[in-house]
Write a protein that holds these residues in place. Structure first.
Motif, mmCIF file in Angstrom:
data_model
loop_
_atom_site.group_PDB
_atom_site.id
_atom_site.type_symbol
_atom_site.label_atom_id
_atom_site.label_comp_id
_atom_site.label_asym_id
_atom_site.label_seq_id
_atom_site.Cartn_x
_atom_site.Cartn_y
_atom_site.Cartn_z
ATOM 1 N N GLN A 112 9.502 32.855 24.465
ATOM 2 C CA GLN A 112 9.065 31.507 24.804
ATOM 3 C C GLN A 112 8.079 31.137 23.408
ATOM 4 N N ILE A 113 7.235 32.070 23.122
ATOM 5 C CA ILE A 113 6.276 31.892 22.174
ATOM 6 C C ILE A 113 6.985 31.700 20.625
ATOM 7 N N ALA A 114 8.136 32.311 20.610
ATOM 8 C CA ALA A 114 8.756 32.339 19.200
ATOM 9 C C ALA A 114 9.216 30.963 19.012
ATOM 10 N N TYR A 115 9.703 30.024 20.023
ATOM 11 C CA TYR A 115 10.070 28.913 20.112
ATOM 12 C C TYR A 115 9.147 27.933 19.014
ATOM 13 N N TYR A 116 7.892 28.154 19.427
ATOM 14 C CA TYR A 116 6.916 27.312 18.614
ATOM 15 C C TYR A 116 6.365 28.236 17.237
ATOM 16 N N THR A 117 6.505 29.191 17.097
ATOM 17 C CA THR A 117 6.246 29.937 15.868
ATOM 18 C C THR A 117 7.510 30.047 14.822
ATOM 19 N N GLY A 118 8.658 30.088 15.278
ATOM 20 C CA GLY A 118 9.721 30.045 14.590
ATOM 21 C C GLY A 118 10.210 31.582 14.697
ATOM 22 N N PRO A 119 11.623 31.799 14.052
ATOM 23 C CA PRO A 119 12.383 32.945 14.507
ATOM 24 C C PRO A 119 11.624 34.297 13.725
ATOM 25 N N THR A 120 11.131 34.004 12.404
ATOM 26 C CA THR A 120 10.493 35.221 12.008
ATOM 27 C C THR A 120 9.425 35.765 12.752
ATOM 28 N N VAL A 121 8.292 34.875 12.946
ATOM 29 C CA VAL A 121 7.199 35.307 13.738
ATOM 30 C C VAL A 121 7.668 35.868 15.039
ATOM 31 N N GLY A 122 8.799 35.224 15.646
ATOM 32 C CA GLY A 122 9.114 35.729 17.031
ATOM 33 C C GLY A 122 9.940 37.195 16.725
ATOM 34 N N GLY A 123 10.478 37.383 15.645
ATOM 35 C CA GLY A 123 10.850 38.621 15.147
ATOM 36 C C GLY A 123 9.899 39.586 15.221
#
Length: 445
Positions: A112-123
């Motif tokens: 869920q947090i990755a949706y706001y930070t982008g796929p790289t930070v989510g990864g």
């Protein structure tokens, strides 16, 4: 439902289109989402007060948005059992059950947090928090100087992913698709196998060094230094692996987009909670995991004595099976659907993360804490790890699968489990590094 979500999207500034977000989903995200269920927010939407409505919506999404929500009552029961002095084995069992849904919810919240930070930070979040439960348990065990429990639990997580999860996935997938040819992308499996072999070398050298030495007292300190140097090398390799996974060869590790349209899967094209809500829930879940992990570490020996089962069997077999049940179940579900790339990504990815990140990190953390933990997992444990990695490497070498491959891996896991079940080595004889290093220090002084 849309009316509840749209203000959060505007407030938090959602980055990128749904296609871009979906593009960054990994096998771990897909595996976890297979155990989620859609929440009916009809009643919640009728609440007049906005803040209360948002809190209830978050509560329903986080607590009731998983098929494992039936296990959440084990958390307060474990706390009550600890506070009122119930039997220690009950505290251990309830804490272990309570960790199962929490591990899946951490994966949900990081996504869920990755949706706001982008796929790289989510990864990056997934790469560091994917095995948060094992890491927290290990740190609590280190703080209580239970180095053997740390080694056993981490070894068990690697063996569980390589043999039990992968074996069950290949076996169930082969049975369910017995008339179809099963194929998967070998490139991701090759990278993970290579890293696992590097980790195996770093585990084997301290053991071989100790075995070739004249006495444990004289080789304990050099073994510790070698382990710390090897841990730094392993972390460098893992950072390189993250760069390889998220930047240079990202396409090898992304989940197939067609898997997201399954009838029983949850299509996560937009977030269901806000950024700050997800962050607060993630912190809260981590605190609860820390509390239950402390209970598990404190009561594991009492449970061993009461049940008549060795600590090695509980740590290597029971802890990984129960603690990672959600992730494992997701991998098996996708194997039934003949989506082996996702199943392999979960099993091999978790094994690689534990071997190349969690284990060396624990060695360095113990160094900071003034505790002497090395990479010498003893002959039986290291031999089991070596044979498991070699067996998996041979199993995945041709890019095809059938149920016989999975059956062999499962039988290997059963044999290893039986070995540790009959092993009754006392805890004070498992790890002799601390006493040997202290003796060597005294001799030098």
């Amino acid at each position: 439902m849309a009316s509840l979500h749209e203000p959060w999207l505007l407030e938090n500034g959602l980055k990128g289109s749904s296609k871009e977000i979906r593009h960054g989903r990994t096998a771990h995200n897909m595996s976890s989402s297979s155990l989620r269920k859609k929440s009916d927010l009809t009643l919640v939407s009728k609440v007049r007060y906005a803040m209360l409505r948002q809190f209830l919506a978050n509560l329903q999404e986080v607590i009731l948005g998983t098929k494992l929500s039936v296990l959440f009552p084990a958390i307060p029961l474990a706390i009550v059992a600890e506070c009122y002095g119930f039997g220690r084995p009950w505290v251990f069992a309830l804490s272990l059950l309570g960790l199962t849904p929490l591990a899946e919810r951490v994966s949900f919240l990081t996504e869920q947090i990755a949706y706001y930070t982008g796929p790289t930070v989510g990864g990056l979040l997934n790469a560091t928090c994917g095995n948060a439960t094992e890491l927290i348990i290990a740190i609590f065990a280190l703080s209580q100087h239970k180095i053997d429990v740390v080694k056993y639990s981490l070894l068990g997580s690697v063996l569980s992913n390589l043999l039990l999860v992968l074996g069950t996935s290949l076996f169930c997938g082969g049975i369910a698709n017995i008339a179809r040819e099963q194929k998967y992308d070998r490139r991701q499996a090759d990278v993970n196998s290579l890293l696992l072999l590097l980790g195996l070398l770093c585990h084997s050298l301290p053991l071989l060094f100790r075995m070739s030495g004249a006495s444990a007292a004289l080789t304990a300190d050099p073994t510790l230094q070698l382990s710390r140097a090897s841990s730094i090398v392993m972390l460098i390799a893992y950072v390189s692996y993250i760069v390889f996974q998220l930047f240079t060869h990202r396409q090898l590790f992304e989940a197939p987009e067609e898997a997201e349209g399954d009838d029983d899967g949850i299509s996560e094209e937009e977030p269901v909670i806000g950024f700050w809500s997800g962050f607060i829930w993630l912190v809260g879940m981590t605190v609860v995991i820390s509390l239950l992990s402390e209970y598990v570490v404190e009561t594991i020996e009492d449970a061993s004595d009461t049940w008549g089962i060795s600590v090695s069997f509980i740590s290597i077999i029971l802890l990984p099976i129960v603690g990672n049940a959600a992730e494992h179940a997701g991998a098996i579900i996708f194997a039934f659907k003949n989506k082996l790339d996702i199943s392999l990504g979960v099993a091999l990815g978790s094994a690689t993360q534990i071997s190349m990140f969690v284990v060396p990190l624990c060695v360095l953390v113990s160094w900071i804490m003034g505790i002497n933990m090395d990479l010498n997992f003893n002959l039986l444990e290291t031999g089991s790890l070596a044979l498991s990695i070699i067996a998996v490497a041979f199993t995945l070498q041709d890019g095809t699968s059938h149920y016989m491959k999975g059956l062999v891996l499962l039988l290997l896991y059963i044999v290893i489990g039986a070995c540790f079940f009959v092993s009754k080595t006392p805890l004070n004889q498992v790890n002799i590094t601390n006493s040997g290093a202290e003796l060597a220090t005294i001799l030098r002084a």
